[in-house]
Write a protein that holds these residues in place. Structure first.
Motif, PDB file in Angstrom:
ATOM      1  N   GLY A   1      -6.328  -6.446  -8.508  1.00  0.00           N
ATOM      2  CA  GLY A   1      -5.839  -5.170  -9.047  1.00  0.00           C
ATOM      3  C   GLY A   1      -5.098  -5.411 -10.349  1.00  0.00           C
ATOM      4  O   GLY A   1      -4.572  -6.506 -10.590  1.00  0.00           O
ATOM      5  N   SER A   2      -5.041  -4.393 -11.205  1.00  0.00           N
ATOM      6  CA  SER A   2      -4.367  -4.615 -12.490  1.00  0.00           C
ATOM      7  C   SER A   2      -2.846  -4.633 -12.312  1.00  0.00           C
ATOM      8  O   SER A   2      -2.136  -5.188 -13.143  1.00  0.00           O
ATOM      9  N   ASP A   3      -2.339  -4.067 -11.233  1.00  0.00           N
ATOM     10  CA  ASP A   3      -0.901  -4.180 -10.958  1.00  0.00           C
ATOM     11  C   ASP A   3      -0.478  -5.650 -10.907  1.00  0.00           C
ATOM     12  O   ASP A   3       0.603  -6.021 -11.366  1.00  0.00           O
TER      13      ASP A   3
ATOM     14  N   LEU B   1      -0.175  -6.876 -14.470  1.00  0.00           N
ATOM     15  CA  LEU B   1       1.053  -6.358 -15.097  1.00  0.00           C
ATOM     16  C   LEU B   1       2.269  -7.127 -14.572  1.00  0.00           C
ATOM     17  O   LEU B   1       3.181  -7.486 -15.329  1.00  0.00           O
TER      18      LEU B   1
ATOM     19  N   TYR C   1       3.846   4.868 -16.555  1.00  0.00           N
ATOM     20  CA  TYR C   1       3.534   4.346 -15.227  1.00  0.00           C
ATOM     21  C   TYR C   1       4.809   3.836 -14.543  1.00  0.00           C
ATOM     22  O   TYR C   1       5.515   2.976 -15.080  1.00  0.00           O
TER      23      TYR C   1
ATOM     24  N   ASP D   1      -2.181  -1.098 -21.421  1.00  0.00           N
ATOM     25  CA  ASP D   1      -2.712  -0.841 -20.080  1.00  0.00           C
ATOM     26  C   ASP D   1      -3.780   0.251 -20.207  1.00  0.00           C
ATOM     27  O   ASP D   1      -3.470   1.425 -20.372  1.00  0.00           O
TER      28      ASP D   1
ATOM     29  N   ALA E   1      -5.995   1.480 -18.038  1.00  0.00           N
ATOM     30  CA  ALA E   1      -6.533   1.886 -16.731  1.00  0.00           C
ATOM     31  C   ALA E   1      -7.451   3.109 -16.852  1.00  0.00           C
ATOM     32  O   ALA E   1      -8.391   3.263 -16.076  1.00  0.00           O
ATOM     33  N   TYR E   2      -7.168   3.987 -17.852  1.00  0.00           N
ATOM     34  CA  TYR E   2      -7.912   5.260 -17.943  1.00  0.00           C
ATOM     35  C   TYR E   2      -8.780   5.358 -19.183  1.00  0.00           C
ATOM     36  O   TYR E   2      -9.255   6.432 -19.523  1.00  0.00           O
TER      37      TYR E   2
ATOM     38  N   THR F   1      -8.835  -1.991 -15.116  1.00  0.00           N
ATOM     39  CA  THR F   1      -8.994  -1.982 -13.668  1.00  0.00           C
ATOM     40  C   THR F   1     -10.349  -1.441 -13.230  1.00  0.00           C
ATOM     41  O   THR F   1     -10.957  -0.641 -13.952  1.00  0.00           O
TER      42      THR F   1
ATOM     43  N   SER G   1     -10.363   0.173 -10.462  1.00  0.00           N
ATOM     44  CA  SER G   1      -9.924   1.158  -9.469  1.00  0.00           C
ATOM     45  C   SER G   1     -10.287   2.591  -9.817  1.00  0.00           C
ATOM     46  O   SER G   1     -10.496   3.406  -8.930  1.00  0.00           O
ATOM     47  N   LYS G   2     -10.289   2.937 -11.100  1.00  0.00           N
ATOM     48  CA  LYS G   2     -10.460   4.340 -11.470  1.00  0.00           C
ATOM     49  C   LYS G   2     -11.908   4.609 -11.878  1.00  0.00           C
ATOM     50  O   LYS G   2     -12.659   5.196 -11.115  1.00  0.00           O
TER      51      LYS G   2
ATOM     52  N   ARG H   1      -9.589  -3.669  -4.878  1.00  0.00           N
ATOM     53  CA  ARG H   1      -8.502  -4.368  -5.577  1.00  0.00           C
ATOM     54  C   ARG H   1      -9.052  -5.370  -6.591  1.00  0.00           C
ATOM     55  O   ARG H   1      -9.151  -6.576  -6.330  1.00  0.00           O
TER      56      ARG H   1
HETATM   57  C1  LIG Z   1      -3.764   3.027 -11.345  1.00  0.00           C
HETATM   58  C2  LIG Z   1      -3.034   2.338 -12.434  1.00  0.00           C
HETATM   59  C3  LIG Z   1      -2.921   0.952 -12.459  1.00  0.00           C
HETATM   60  C4  LIG Z   1      -3.190   0.097 -11.263  1.00  0.00           C
HETATM   61  O1  LIG Z   1      -4.432  -0.105 -10.937  1.00  0.00           O
HETATM   62  P1  LIG Z   1      -4.869  -1.192  -9.849  1.00  0.00           P
HETATM   63  O2  LIG Z   1      -5.890  -1.949 -10.601  1.00  0.00           O
HETATM   64  O3  LIG Z   1      -5.420  -0.374  -8.736  1.00  0.00           O
HETATM   65  O4  LIG Z   1      -3.717  -2.049  -9.444  1.00  0.00           O
HETATM   66  C5  LIG Z   1      -2.352   0.350 -13.575  1.00  0.00           C
HETATM   67  N1  LIG Z   1      -1.874   1.077 -14.595  1.00  0.00           N
HETATM   68  C6  LIG Z   1      -1.922   2.419 -14.573  1.00  0.00           C
HETATM   69  C7  LIG Z   1      -1.350   3.169 -15.729  1.00  0.00           C
HETATM   70  C8  LIG Z   1      -2.486   3.078 -13.494  1.00  0.00           C
HETATM   71  O5  LIG Z   1      -2.481   4.402 -13.449  1.00  0.00           O
END
Ligand SMILES: *Cc1c(COP(=O)(O)O)cnc(C)c1O
Length: 351
Positions: A85-87, A90, A109, A179, A181-182, A205, A207-208, A216
């Motif tokens: 996961g990207s968490d 970070l 975030y 970051d 993620a989106y 990530t 994830s999205k 993960r």
């Molecule tokens: C969802 C999200 C993450 C975490 O994503 P994972 O890869 O599921 O841990 C990281 N940064 C931001 C801004 C997010 O919204």
């Protein structure tokens, strides 16, 4: 909490993830997951043989997946880092680069301040401007770890790549984490700049936009130097932190790029429909480049709206922070889910 816990952790607040209630079937628009399943080739990838292979450790170098990602983005394998996961990434970034302090926006975030506290990193939160945008000048010449979500969460507002580059260029003594993620829902990525700036760390990530939140899997794109720092920390904590099945699904995901591009476009179209629908109900909707919108209504508080929607079986995310407490963050689901949300909201506003 026990009396044995180390002081600095006892004092710390942990991150509050979006709720995942099991008491009934909700329309889940609260944690920015994809409403779509992974590509068919991903869904069918786990065979009995793959499960049997779980007796062996996963590849700590993630060689195959790195190679595929490197090819997709036109970089080298040495520019790719993978983690649980990207968490996770970070977290490593705060651990590795936070010693001179960290800087991020006041509205962003919610995990950034948690990582800072976890690692004893002092941090400064810079207020977004009145339109909830990042003022790039506020981040010039800071000489500290800079962390920017682009598009930002929970606002959905993005910054153009030229402005992000200025921030990177004006902080040559420190690492700038972007970051992303989106980013696949309409933002501009800065990963093409990794050859030009050694201090740039792009975090992404599966994830999205890759419909794999439960798998993960996160990755970073950066200079070889930064990637080797992250590898060092990973090998000092948990070298096998990506399991075999997720690694396999990640490879299949990269091979199905076209499917995911299509799904991202569908989500963008649904976001535009949702934004128009909310606006016609009197909502203010911030301009989003993400798979969610951040909206408030002049006649109903954010918390009331959240509670009433929940009672009707729709989950959205409400943040109690003073500056944004009138808003809710609404994940973009399928067109049908969003139409249902709009219908329920229309009824609530008539009450
Ligand atoms: C969802 C999200 C993450 C975490 O994503 P994972 O890869 O599921 O841990 C990281 N940064 C931001 C801004 C997010 O919204």
């Amino acid at each position: 909490m026990s009396s044995y816990l180390r002081d600095r952790y006892a004092k710390m607040d942990a991150y509050t993830p979006g709720e995942q209630p099991q008491d009934m079937e909700y329309i889940k628009l609260n944690t920015n997951e994809s409403p779509y399943p992974p590509a068919p080739s991903v869904v069918h990838a786990v065979t009995e043989e793959q499960v049997e292979l779980l007796r062996l450790y996963s590849d700590p170098t993630a060689k195959n997946l790195k190679k595929k990602l490197a090819r997709l983005y036109g970089v080298e394998s040495e520019n790719i880092f993978l983690s649980n996961g990207s968490d996770d990434i970070l977290n490593f970034a705060f651990m590795a680069y936070g010693h001179r302090g960290a800087v991020f926006p006041d509205i962003t975030y919610g995990f950034y301040p948690v990582f800072a506290e976890l690692h004893g990193v002092s941090y400064q939160e810079i207020p977004l401007n009145g339109r909830f945008e990042i003022n790039k000048e506020d981040y010039f010449n800071l000489n500290k770890l800079i962390v920017i979500a682009n598009p930002n969460a929970p606002t959905g507002i993005s910054m153009n790549a030229v402005s992000v580059e200025e921030i990177i260029a004006r902080n040559p003594q420190s690492v700038v984490v972007v970051d992303e993620a989106y980013v696949d829902f309409g933002g501009e990525s800065v990963y093409p700049l990794i050859g030009k700036y050694e201090n740039l760390l792009v975090v992404r990530t599966f994830s999205k936009s890759r419909c794999l939140a439960g798998g993960r899997l996160g990755y970073a794109i950066a200079s070889a130097g930064i990637i080797s720092d992250l590898e060092k920390i990973k090998y000092a904590t948990n070298p096998y932190n990506i399991n075999r099945l997720t690694m396999l699904l990640g490879e299949k995901t990269v091979e199905a790029e076209e499917y995911y591009q299509e799904k991202c476009q569908e989500i963008i179209d649904t976001r535009n429909m949702t934004t128009a629908g909310l606006q016609s109900l009197g909502f203010e909707v911030l301009p989003s480049d993400a798979n969610f919108v951040f909206a408030r209504h002049p006649r109903i508080s954010g918390e009331d709206m959240y509670l009433k929607l929940k009672a009707q079986g729709v989950l959205v995310r409400h943040f109690p922070k003073e500056r944004v407490k009138d808003f809710n963050r609404i994940t973009i689901g399928t067109p049908k889910q969003m139409q249902k949300l709009l219908n329920i909201m229309e009824e609530l506003l008539c009450e």
